[in-house]
Design a protein around this motif. Sequence first.
Motif, PDB file in Angstrom:
ATOM      1  N   SER A 154      52.731   1.574  75.203  1.00  0.00           N
ATOM      2  CA  SER A 154      53.146   2.857  74.676  1.00  0.00           C
ATOM      3  C   SER A 154      54.117   3.471  75.684  1.00  0.00           C
ATOM      4  O   SER A 154      53.818   3.540  76.880  1.00  0.00           O
ATOM      5  CB  SER A 154      51.938   3.778  74.493  1.00  0.00           C
ATOM      6  N   VAL A 155      55.294   3.877  75.201  1.00  0.00           N
ATOM      7  CA  VAL A 155      56.347   4.381  76.093  1.00  0.00           C
ATOM      8  C   VAL A 155      56.044   5.842  76.409  1.00  0.00           C
ATOM      9  O   VAL A 155      56.273   6.739  75.589  1.00  0.00           O
ATOM     10  CB  VAL A 155      57.739   4.224  75.456  1.00  0.00           C
ATOM     11  N   LEU A 156      55.515   6.090  77.581  1.00  0.00           N
ATOM     12  CA  LEU A 156      54.997   7.409  77.932  1.00  0.00           C
ATOM     13  C   LEU A 156      56.072   8.497  77.953  1.00  0.00           C
ATOM     14  O   LEU A 156      55.790   9.628  77.542  1.00  0.00           O
ATOM     15  CB  LEU A 156      54.259   7.330  79.267  1.00  0.00           C
ATOM     16  N   PRO A 157      57.301   8.244  78.417  1.00  0.00           N
ATOM     17  CA  PRO A 157      58.312   9.305  78.372  1.00  0.00           C
ATOM     18  C   PRO A 157      58.643   9.805  76.970  1.00  0.00           C
ATOM     19  O   PRO A 157      59.208  10.898  76.819  1.00  0.00           O
ATOM     20  CB  PRO A 157      59.532   8.651  79.023  1.00  0.00           C
ATOM     21  N   ASN A 158      58.319   9.038  75.939  1.00  0.00           N
ATOM     22  CA  ASN A 158      58.590   9.468  74.567  1.00  0.00           C
ATOM     23  C   ASN A 158      57.435  10.231  73.942  1.00  0.00           C
ATOM     24  O   ASN A 158      57.558  10.724  72.814  1.00  0.00           O
ATOM     25  CB  ASN A 158      58.893   8.251  73.678  1.00  0.00           C
ATOM     26  N   ALA A 159      56.295  10.310  74.626  1.00  0.00           N
ATOM     27  CA  ALA A 159      55.093  10.889  74.032  1.00  0.00           C
ATOM     28  C   ALA A 159      54.509  11.958  74.941  1.00  0.00           C
ATOM     29  O   ALA A 159      54.703  11.936  76.161  1.00  0.00           O
ATOM     30  CB  ALA A 159      54.053   9.799  73.793  1.00  0.00           C
TER      31      ALA A 159
END
Length: 353
Positions: free
Chosen positions: A76-81
């Motif tokens: 899961s791409v953390l900077p997008n969430a």
Amino acid sequence: MRVGTFVLAAQFPGQGQGEALHRAVRSAEVAEESGLDSVWLAEHHFVPYGVCPSAVTLAALLLGRTRRIRVGTAVSVLPNAHPVALGEQAALLHLTSGGRFSVGVGRGGPWVDLEVFGTGLAAYEKDFPESLDLLLRWLREPRVAARGERFTFREVPVVPRPDELIGGPEPGPEPIGRPDQGPEVIVACTSKESARLAAARGLPMLLGMHCGDEEKAEMVALWRTYARAAGRTHDEIEHAGHVSAGVVQIADRRVDATETLLKAMPGWLKQGLEAHVTVDGRHRPMRDPVAYTELLCGVHPVGPPRLAADRIAATAERTGITRFALLAEGSGDLAATEENVRRLGAEVLPLLS
């Protein structure tokens, strides 16, 4: 040894996006049928390299369709969430699956995603540690407030609490970590800094399929050094549970396995990697698709079952890593992918026991 699949939902030239997602779901279902340990799901936006935009959503579907296998995001791409939103989703899947969910997170890249989702370049360049720490607090504490540079909010209760697991998964391998304390968290690491970040928090690493055994061994050694310096316990260091990503293609002859990947993967890699757009126009060099495919065939379990088992065992011996996430969809074909996964379970796993 824990061997699982790495699912990109790759869209090969001439294929539709629905076809790629159908193959991803079927390969995960076959992985459980074949006795594999886990399924790891990638996440990408706006590119045919992988057409799954939400690994946690696909994980929810697969956890509902399976009973034993572990399902994780890779990543899961953390900077997008928002970390709290991801934490709530992770807790929900952990509790409702009987502790079979792992949340893998990473920084992603400086892609146009940051513009579309409104998080900005800073979320990628400097805010990842704050986001990671907020996610960890959400998964470990009963109430959470934030007073950081990026996230500021009043104290709120954590609902649902990930430490309130009731029951467990169907019979299978021993659980990862302490399921009663919440879902496993793993960090994709591509640099010394990311290894230091994960080690300081006692989190295992996910190491990419572009790395060979030597580079992965160096990253594990770095992680152990950083973990000791951060005061992590001996048990945490010795049982970290790092995951090695790779490619697998099983055939009776090595030349046939290599040919299968060389026919399909370069076209997918070229179209998929070229589609990435940076948010600030910076130049990002692209790997040569044929040379990259040849590299993957040379360092990963590509060939007959005995060769594949030997390569997995050699990686484990050289790096100390005993968990594997292997890309099985390199042929681009549904039937061939299913057969590949079945042969991995039926013909390779018994050689590793």
